[in-house]
Design a protein around this motif. Structure first.
Motif, PDB file in Angstrom:
ATOM      1  N   CYS A  20       0.792  -1.234   0.000  1.00  0.00           N
ATOM      2  CA  CYS A  20       0.000   0.000   0.000  1.00  0.00           C
ATOM      3  C   CYS A  20       0.821   1.279   0.000  1.00  0.00           C
ATOM      4  O   CYS A  20       0.310   2.344  -0.346  1.00  0.00           O
ATOM      5  CB  CYS A  20      -0.944   0.014   1.200  1.00  0.00           C
ATOM      6  SG  CYS A  20      -0.093   0.070   2.805  1.00  0.00           S
ATOM      7  N   GLY A  21       2.093   1.228   0.408  1.00  0.00           N
ATOM      8  CA  GLY A  21       2.895   2.441   0.461  1.00  0.00           C
ATOM      9  C   GLY A  21       2.247   3.501   1.328  1.00  0.00           C
ATOM     10  O   GLY A  21       1.684   3.219   2.384  1.00  0.00           O
ATOM     11  N   VAL A  22       2.300   4.759   0.857  1.00  0.00           N
ATOM     12  CA  VAL A  22       1.726   5.865   1.629  1.00  0.00           C
ATOM     13  C   VAL A  22       0.230   6.036   1.390  1.00  0.00           C
ATOM     14  O   VAL A  22      -0.387   6.940   1.941  1.00  0.00           O
ATOM     15  CB  VAL A  22       2.455   7.190   1.328  1.00  0.00           C
ATOM     16  CG1 VAL A  22       3.875   7.153   1.843  1.00  0.00           C
ATOM     17  CG2 VAL A  22       2.407   7.520  -0.159  1.00  0.00           C
ATOM     18  N   GLY A  23      -0.350   5.179   0.541  1.00  0.00           N
ATOM     19  CA  GLY A  23      -1.808   5.186   0.428  1.00  0.00           C
ATOM     20  C   GLY A  23      -2.384   5.759  -0.844  1.00  0.00           C
ATOM     21  O   GLY A  23      -3.578   6.096  -0.867  1.00  0.00           O
ATOM     22  N   GLY A  24      -1.615   5.849  -1.918  1.00  0.00           N
ATOM     23  CA  GLY A  24      -2.162   6.401  -3.162  1.00  0.00           C
ATOM     24  C   GLY A  24      -3.340   5.609  -3.688  1.00  0.00           C
ATOM     25  O   GLY A  24      -4.408   6.162  -3.986  1.00  0.00           O
ATOM     26  N   LEU A  25      -3.174   4.288  -3.803  1.00  0.00           N
ATOM     27  CA  LEU A  25      -4.261   3.455  -4.307  1.00  0.00           C
ATOM     28  C   LEU A  25      -5.418   3.415  -3.313  1.00  0.00           C
ATOM     29  O   LEU A  25      -6.584   3.548  -3.695  1.00  0.00           O
ATOM     30  CB  LEU A  25      -3.750   2.046  -4.602  1.00  0.00           C
ATOM     31  CG  LEU A  25      -4.780   1.045  -5.133  1.00  0.00           C
ATOM     32  CD1 LEU A  25      -5.434   1.540  -6.409  1.00  0.00           C
ATOM     33  CD2 LEU A  25      -4.132  -0.323  -5.358  1.00  0.00           C
ATOM     34  N   THR A  26      -5.105   3.249  -2.033  1.00  0.00           N
ATOM     35  CA  THR A  26      -6.152   3.236  -1.009  1.00  0.00           C
ATOM     36  C   THR A  26      -6.980   4.512  -1.052  1.00  0.00           C
ATOM     37  O   THR A  26      -8.219   4.468  -1.025  1.00  0.00           O
ATOM     38  CB  THR A  26      -5.525   3.073   0.393  1.00  0.00           C
ATOM     39  OG1 THR A  26      -5.092   1.724   0.551  1.00  0.00           O
ATOM     40  CG2 THR A  26      -6.525   3.393   1.497  1.00  0.00           C
ATOM     41  N   HIS A  27      -6.319   5.658  -1.117  1.00  0.00           N
ATOM     42  CA  HIS A  27      -7.041   6.931  -1.102  1.00  0.00           C
ATOM     43  C   HIS A  27      -7.923   7.067  -2.336  1.00  0.00           C
ATOM     44  O   HIS A  27      -9.061   7.537  -2.252  1.00  0.00           O
ATOM     45  CB  HIS A  27      -6.050   8.088  -1.017  1.00  0.00           C
ATOM     46  CG  HIS A  27      -6.626   9.315  -0.405  1.00  0.00           C
ATOM     47  ND1 HIS A  27      -6.916   9.419   0.931  1.00  0.00           N
ATOM     48  CD2 HIS A  27      -6.985  10.513  -0.960  1.00  0.00           C
ATOM     49  CE1 HIS A  27      -7.413  10.622   1.189  1.00  0.00           C
ATOM     50  NE2 HIS A  27      -7.481  11.294   0.056  1.00  0.00           N
ATOM     51  N   GLY A  28      -7.398   6.637  -3.486  1.00  0.00           N
ATOM     52  CA  GLY A  28      -8.200   6.695  -4.698  1.00  0.00           C
ATOM     53  C   GLY A  28      -9.390   5.766  -4.655  1.00  0.00           C
ATOM     54  O   GLY A  28     -10.501   6.139  -5.060  1.00  0.00           O
ATOM     55  N   LEU A  29      -9.198   4.543  -4.165  1.00  0.00           N
ATOM     56  CA  LEU A  29     -10.316   3.609  -4.040  1.00  0.00           C
ATOM     57  C   LEU A  29     -11.389   4.175  -3.120  1.00  0.00           C
ATOM     58  O   LEU A  29     -12.588   4.072  -3.404  1.00  0.00           O
ATOM     59  CB  LEU A  29      -9.817   2.263  -3.507  1.00  0.00           C
ATOM     60  CG  LEU A  29      -8.923   1.435  -4.430  1.00  0.00           C
ATOM     61  CD1 LEU A  29      -8.422   0.189  -3.710  1.00  0.00           C
ATOM     62  CD2 LEU A  29      -9.631   1.049  -5.722  1.00  0.00           C
ATOM     63  N   ALA A  30     -10.957   4.795  -2.011  1.00  0.00           N
ATOM     64  CA  ALA A  30     -11.928   5.378  -1.088  1.00  0.00           C
ATOM     65  C   ALA A  30     -12.685   6.533  -1.726  1.00  0.00           C
ATOM     66  O   ALA A  30     -13.904   6.651  -1.577  1.00  0.00           O
ATOM     67  CB  ALA A  30     -11.216   5.841   0.187  1.00  0.00           C
ATOM     68  N   LEU A  31     -11.980   7.391  -2.452  1.00  0.00           N
ATOM     69  CA  LEU A  31     -12.651   8.493  -3.154  1.00  0.00           C
ATOM     70  C   LEU A  31     -13.659   7.967  -4.165  1.00  0.00           C
ATOM     71  O   LEU A  31     -14.688   8.604  -4.417  1.00  0.00           O
ATOM     72  CB  LEU A  31     -11.624   9.378  -3.851  1.00  0.00           C
ATOM     73  CG  LEU A  31     -10.775  10.287  -2.957  1.00  0.00           C
ATOM     74  CD1 LEU A  31      -9.680  10.971  -3.776  1.00  0.00           C
ATOM     75  CD2 LEU A  31     -11.640  11.334  -2.264  1.00  0.00           C
ATOM     76  N   GLY A  32     -13.345   6.810  -4.748  1.00  0.00           N
ATOM     77  CA  GLY A  32     -14.243   6.201  -5.728  1.00  0.00           C
ATOM     78  C   GLY A  32     -15.348   5.362  -5.125  1.00  0.00           C
ATOM     79  O   GLY A  32     -16.128   4.761  -5.865  1.00  0.00           O
ATOM     80  N   GLY A  33     -15.424   5.308  -3.789  1.00  0.00           N
ATOM     81  CA  GLY A  33     -16.556   4.658  -3.157  1.00  0.00           C
ATOM     82  C   GLY A  33     -16.339   3.252  -2.659  1.00  0.00           C
ATOM     83  O   GLY A  33     -17.305   2.521  -2.417  1.00  0.00           O
ATOM     84  N   ILE A  34     -15.087   2.843  -2.479  1.00  0.00           N
ATOM     85  CA  ILE A  34     -14.797   1.511  -1.960  1.00  0.00           C
ATOM     86  C   ILE A  34     -14.286   1.633  -0.532  1.00  0.00           C
ATOM     87  O   ILE A  34     -13.453   2.485  -0.226  1.00  0.00           O
ATOM     88  CB  ILE A  34     -13.769   0.787  -2.853  1.00  0.00           C
ATOM     89  CG1 ILE A  34     -14.421   0.421  -4.196  1.00  0.00           C
ATOM     90  CG2 ILE A  34     -13.208  -0.459  -2.172  1.00  0.00           C
ATOM     91  CD1 ILE A  34     -13.489  -0.211  -5.192  1.00  0.00           C
ATOM     92  N   MET A  35     -14.769   0.787   0.345  1.00  0.00           N
ATOM     93  CA  MET A  35     -14.347   0.764   1.739  1.00  0.00           C
ATOM     94  C   MET A  35     -13.066  -0.048   1.860  1.00  0.00           C
ATOM     95  O   MET A  35     -13.084  -1.275   1.727  1.00  0.00           O
ATOM     96  CB  MET A  35     -15.437   0.148   2.614  1.00  0.00           C
ATOM     97  CG  MET A  35     -15.028  -0.080   4.060  1.00  0.00           C
ATOM     98  SD  MET A  35     -14.800   1.440   4.986  1.00  0.00           S
ATOM     99  CE  MET A  35     -16.524   1.888   5.288  1.00  0.00           C
TER     100      MET A  35
END
Length: 359
Positions: free
Chosen positions: A20-35
Motif C-alpha cells: 500500500c505504500g503511503v496510500g495512493g491506491l487506497t485513497h483513490g479507491l476510497a474516493l471512488g466509493g470503496i471501503m
C-alpha cells in the motif's frame, strides 16, 4: 455528488490493499466509493501517512510471509471483497538498475506472492497496477494461472488520459468472478489536467527553501552552475537551448542526445513528466518549475501524483527528507488512477447486481 464518506457508507465493495505504500491506491479507491479495510506494506515509514489520511489500518508485514487467513480476517462486512495492489517493479526500473534487463527470480517474488494470495483467499474482485512491461514477462503468465475462474481484462493506461497531470503509462488489470462486462477503463471522456491546473495555485518558494506553512512545499538547493542552467531554460525546452559553456559533460557525448529532458523545465499547459523517485532533482529529468528558478517541491510532486494538497506525509514539526519522501511519492499509485479503478468496479458490480435483481 456524494462525498467520500457517504460513498463509503453505501459501498458494495470492501478492499485490502497489498503493497500500500503511503496510500495512493487506497485513497483513490476510497474516493471512488470503496471501503478499504487495511493496507499492508513492509516499510514502517508508510504507517503515518497511510493512517493519517485514510480510514484504514496499516499493517507492517512482508506480503511474502502473509497468510490467507490473515487477509480473510481483514474483510469484515458482507460486501464483495476486492484484493488490490501494486507489487514493486524493480526489475524494470531503468533509473535505479541502470537499464538492467531480466532479473533474478527474487525480483518477482512479490508478484508471485500476490498471485498466491488471490488463489488462497479467492476474493470476488482483483486489481493489479504495475509497469507496462508486465504483460510481456513470463511471471505474468503465472499470475494469470492464479486467476483461473475469474473474468480478466487488462490494458496499458496513459494516466494523462484519465485526469492525472503527468504522462505516466501503467499496466492495470481487473478481474471479477461476477462476469466479463464492464471491466475496461475508459479513457475518452476525461478532461486533460495540466501542470498549471495542478500546481499553478501553490505559493512561490525559492531553491533551498520550504514554505513556512507546509514543510512538504520545499525545493532543494541548486548549485551555482545549475542556477545558471535553469535561468537559461525555457518551459518545454532542452539543454540544447543553453550556451555551450553551461552544458554538462554527458551532453558533449553522442549518448547525451538521447536525454533531452534532463535539466528541463515543465510546461504550464501540458501534463508533467512521469514523477520518479528522484523527481525533486533538477538534473534528474524535466523537473524544473515552469516559471520559478528551482526544481519542483515535494508537495508539487505529490499533487502531480494527484494526492490532495493537504495530504499529510509528515508529523507535526517533522522536516522533509528529499530522498525518503521522493521515493515514497514516486513509487505511489496516482490517487486519480485508484479512483477511476473504483468507479469502474462499482459500475461493474452494479451491472451484475441489476441483472440478478431483474432475474
Amino acid at each position: 455528488m456524494k462525498t467520500q464518506e457517504s460513498k463509503r457508507k453505501t459501498s458494495a465493495i470492501e478492499a485490502v490493499d497489498l503493497f500500500c505504500g503511503v496510500g495512493g491506491l487506497t485513497h483513490g479507491l476510497a474516493l471512488g466509493g470503496i471501503m478499504v479495510r487495511a493496507g499492508i506494506d513492509l516499510d514502517p515509514i508508510c504507517r503515518f501517512p497511510y493512517e493519517a489520511n485514510n480510514s484504514a489500518t496499516f499493517i507492517e508485514e512482508d506480503v511474502k510471509n502473509l497468510s490467507a487467513d490473515t487477509v480473510k480476517r481483514l474483510f469484515k462486512g458482507k460486501q464483495l471483497r476486492l484484493l488490490a495492489g501494486c507489487a514493486p517493479c524493480q526489475p524494470f526500473s531503468t533509473y535505479s538498475r541502470g537499464g538492467r534487463r531480466g532479473g533474478s527470480n527474487k525480483d518477482w517474488e512479490l508478484v508471485v506472492s500476490f498471485g498466491r494470495l488471490i488463489r488462497e483467499v479467492q476474493p470476488d474482485l482483483v486489481t493489479m497496477e504495475n509497469v507496462p512491461q508486465m504483460e510481456q514477462h513470463p511471471v505474468f503468465q503465472k499470475f494469470l494461472k492464479d486467476l483461473e475462474g475469474y473474468h480478466v481484462a487488462w490494458s496499458v493506461i496513459e494516466c494523462s488520459a484519465i485526469g492525472v497531470p503527468q504522462t505516466r503509462k501503467r499496466f492495470v488489470l481487473l478481474a471479477s468472478k461476477l462476469g466479463p462486462e464492464g471491466l475496461s477503463i475508459p479513457t475518452s471522456h476525461y478532461r486533460q489536467v495540466t501542470v498549471r491546473d495542478a500546481i499553478g495555485h501553490l505559493p512561490s518558494v525559492s531553491a533551498g527553501e520550504a514554505h513556512a506553512n507546509d514543510p512538504m512545499h520545499a525545493a532543494p538547493r541548486l548549485s551555482a552552475i545549475n542556477m545558471e542552467r535553469i535561468q537559461a531554460s525555457r518551459p518545454g525546452g532542452t539543454w540544447r537551448d543553453w550556451h555551450p559553456s553551461l552544458r554538462a559533460a554527458c551532453h558533449q557525448r553522442e549518448t547525451g542526445d538521447t536525454y533531452p529532458s534532463v535539466y528541463g523545465r515543465m510546461s504550464w499547459d501540458q501534463p508533467g513528466p512521469t514523477m520518479t523517485t528522484q523527481c525533486f532533482g533538477y538534473g534528474n529529468g524535466r523537473f524544473g518549475h515552469p516559471e520559478q528558478d528551482r526544481a519542483i517541491t515535494l508537495r508539487e510532486a505529490a499533487v502531480l501524483q494527484t494526492f490532495p494538497a493537504k495530504y499529510r506525509f509528515l508529523r507535526k514539526g517533522e522536516r522533509a527528507t528529499f530522498y525518503l519522501l521522493g521515493r515514497l511519492i514516486g513509487n505511489a499509485v496516482p490517487v486519480r488512477l485508484g479512483e477511476v479503478i473504483a468507479e469502474v468496479l462499482r459500475s461493474h458490480v452494479a451491472l451484475y447486481g441489476q441483472r440478478r435483481r431483474a432475474g
